[in-house]
Enzyme design. Structure first.
Site, PDB file in Angstrom:
ATOM      1  N   SER A 170      47.959  41.454  36.175  1.00  0.00           N
ATOM      2  CA  SER A 170      46.602  41.225  35.692  1.00  0.00           C
ATOM      3  C   SER A 170      46.582  40.033  34.732  1.00  0.00           C
ATOM      4  O   SER A 170      46.956  38.931  35.123  1.00  0.00           O
ATOM      5  CB  SER A 170      46.068  42.508  35.041  1.00  0.00           C
ATOM      6  OG  SER A 170      44.686  42.417  34.788  1.00  0.00           O
ATOM      7  N   ASP A 296      39.563  44.748  44.919  1.00  0.00           N
ATOM      8  CA  ASP A 296      39.840  44.790  43.481  1.00  0.00           C
ATOM      9  C   ASP A 296      38.551  44.542  42.700  1.00  0.00           C
ATOM     10  O   ASP A 296      37.962  43.463  42.806  1.00  0.00           O
ATOM     11  CB  ASP A 296      40.881  43.720  43.131  1.00  0.00           C
ATOM     12  CG  ASP A 296      41.323  43.760  41.682  1.00  0.00           C
ATOM     13  OD1 ASP A 296      40.633  44.366  40.840  1.00  0.00           O
ATOM     14  OD2 ASP A 296      42.380  43.171  41.381  1.00  0.00           O
ATOM     15  N   HIS A 325      42.718  47.528  41.597  1.00  0.00           N
ATOM     16  CA  HIS A 325      43.343  46.720  40.542  1.00  0.00           C
ATOM     17  C   HIS A 325      44.582  47.441  40.022  1.00  0.00           C
ATOM     18  O   HIS A 325      44.483  48.506  39.394  1.00  0.00           O
ATOM     19  CB  HIS A 325      42.342  46.488  39.408  1.00  0.00           C
ATOM     20  CG  HIS A 325      42.806  45.493  38.386  1.00  0.00           C
ATOM     21  ND1 HIS A 325      42.881  44.143  38.646  1.00  0.00           N
ATOM     22  CD2 HIS A 325      43.238  45.654  37.108  1.00  0.00           C
ATOM     23  CE1 HIS A 325      43.323  43.515  37.575  1.00  0.00           C
ATOM     24  NE2 HIS A 325      43.550  44.415  36.622  1.00  0.00           N
TER      25      HIS A 325
END
Length: 370
Positions: A170, A296, A325
């Site tokens: 991320s 996502d 995600h």
């Protein structure tokens, strides 16, 4: 079943041949958990049901040039059978997400994948999130690679003969990509891996501001960021209006009131443009494998840098239809390692065991393959 689809691999022909031979998971069908296949569900359930492997860290507080400190959590793996000589033992640097640290489930599973193969691991905790105190009124952001540069230099100095691979999840992946673009051939890494990167920060913010995404994700992350500011209030209130920051109700408001101010940007928009890694991919030089899911909620599929990955010999973009995600849950009972962790382990092994083939693959004349 219609859910079981082979991921889309976008990369140059040389890199594709390397991956198919040494990291065949890129052509393996991803089978999301049948009762949890939607992007939002995958994202939420990962936090709730993933197991937490037992990992013992050795902590190091590394001083930075500005007088601050960052917390590094080491797993030296001194009992490695494959690499008993610690001076050449491959090292993996792990960069957690926005409010993450070395105790996140995805970090613990990555460490497990690495140590079972004999590698050393180091988790780079973002300033203020590794349990350490802030010594200077400065934290971190996706566009500021100065701390990461010092960490890589430190690792190369500590183990100069050990190959170093970095993986970012991320925001950690955004930071890694921005670092690789900034350093080019001088990055000091043999390869990089990113998971669930937000390629265009503006597009990610817009997605997270959709009502259901704000309710499920945006609000929670903003609260965690505000808690960190409150924890370090005494030193941070010398440079920002902490009370104003703590009233933020979204990530965008937080970045307007804190991040942009802290790092000297004229606006939140200017910061988001600087933080977005998609446009900087041509400046990277080391091989990079990037995993994203098309569903996502943090990184909409229309923002994925497909056209750039098609033209670059060192970048492979792997896109699954589902996964959310940092989710990628598979199997009926997805508590253990999943697709993301297995892909990471297999790619790391390919990089460390076949360095010459990788270098040749990513420097070959470019032919697009999907």
């Amino acid at each position: 079943m219609f859910l079981f689809k082979t991921p889309v691999l976008v990369c140059g022909e040389g890199f594709r041949v390397f991956l198919l031979q040494y990291c065949p998971m890129v052509s393996e069908r991803f089978r999301p958990t049948p009762w949890c296949w939607g992007g939002r569900l995958q994202t939420l359930l990962r936090v709730l049901i993933k197991s937490r492997p037992s990992v013992s860290y050795r902590n190091e507080l590394m001083r930075t040039r500005d007088g601050g400190q960052v917390s590094l959590d080491w797993v030296d793996n001194v009992e490695s059978v494959c690499y008993p000589d610690g001076s050449v033992r491959p090292t993996i640097l792990i960069l957690p997400g926005l409010t993450g640290n070395s105790r996140q489930t995805y970090v613990l599973h990555a460490v497990r994948q690495a140590t079972r193969r004999g590698y050393r691991c180091v988790v780079f905790n973002n300033r203020g999130f590794g349990g350490e105190e802030l010594l200077t009124p400065l934290t971190f952001c996706a566009a500021d690679t100065s701390d990461l540069e010092q960490v890589v230099t430190h690792l190369k100095h500590t183990h100069p003969h050990a190959p170093l691979l970095a993986t970012g999840v991320s925001l950690g992946g955004m930071l890694l990509l921005n670092y690789l673009a900034r350093k080019g051939k001088e990055a000091g890494l043999v390869a990089g891996v990113t998971m669930s990167v937000s390629w265009d920060t503006l597009e990610s913010c817009a997605s997270l501001e959709q009502p259901i995404n704000w309710l499920l994700f945006n609000r929670h992350l903003t609260r965690n960021l505000c808690r960190a500011i409150q924890r370090h209030r005494k030193i941070l209130e010398t440079v920002v209006d902490v009370d104003h920051v703590l009233k933020a109700r979204s990530i965008r408001e937080f970045d307007e009131r804190y991040t942009a101010v802290m790092f000297g940007y004229e606006s939140c928009l200017e910061y988001y443009q600087a933080a977005s890694p998609a446009y900087k991919l041509p400046q990277t030089a080391v091989p990079i494998l990037c995993l994203n899911a098309a569903d996502d909620p943090f990184s909409p599929k229309h923002a994925l840098p497909v056209s750039l990955a098609e033209r670059l010999p060192n970048v492979a973009l792997l896109v699954t239809s589902h996964g959310g995600h940092i989710g990628f849950l598979e199997g009926l009972f997805p508590r253990g390692e999943g697709y993301m962790e297995r892909l990471f382990g297999q790619f790391a092994q390919a990089v460390f065991e076949h360095p010459n083939a990788l270098q040749e693959a990513c420097s070959a004349p470019q032919h697009t393959a999907q």
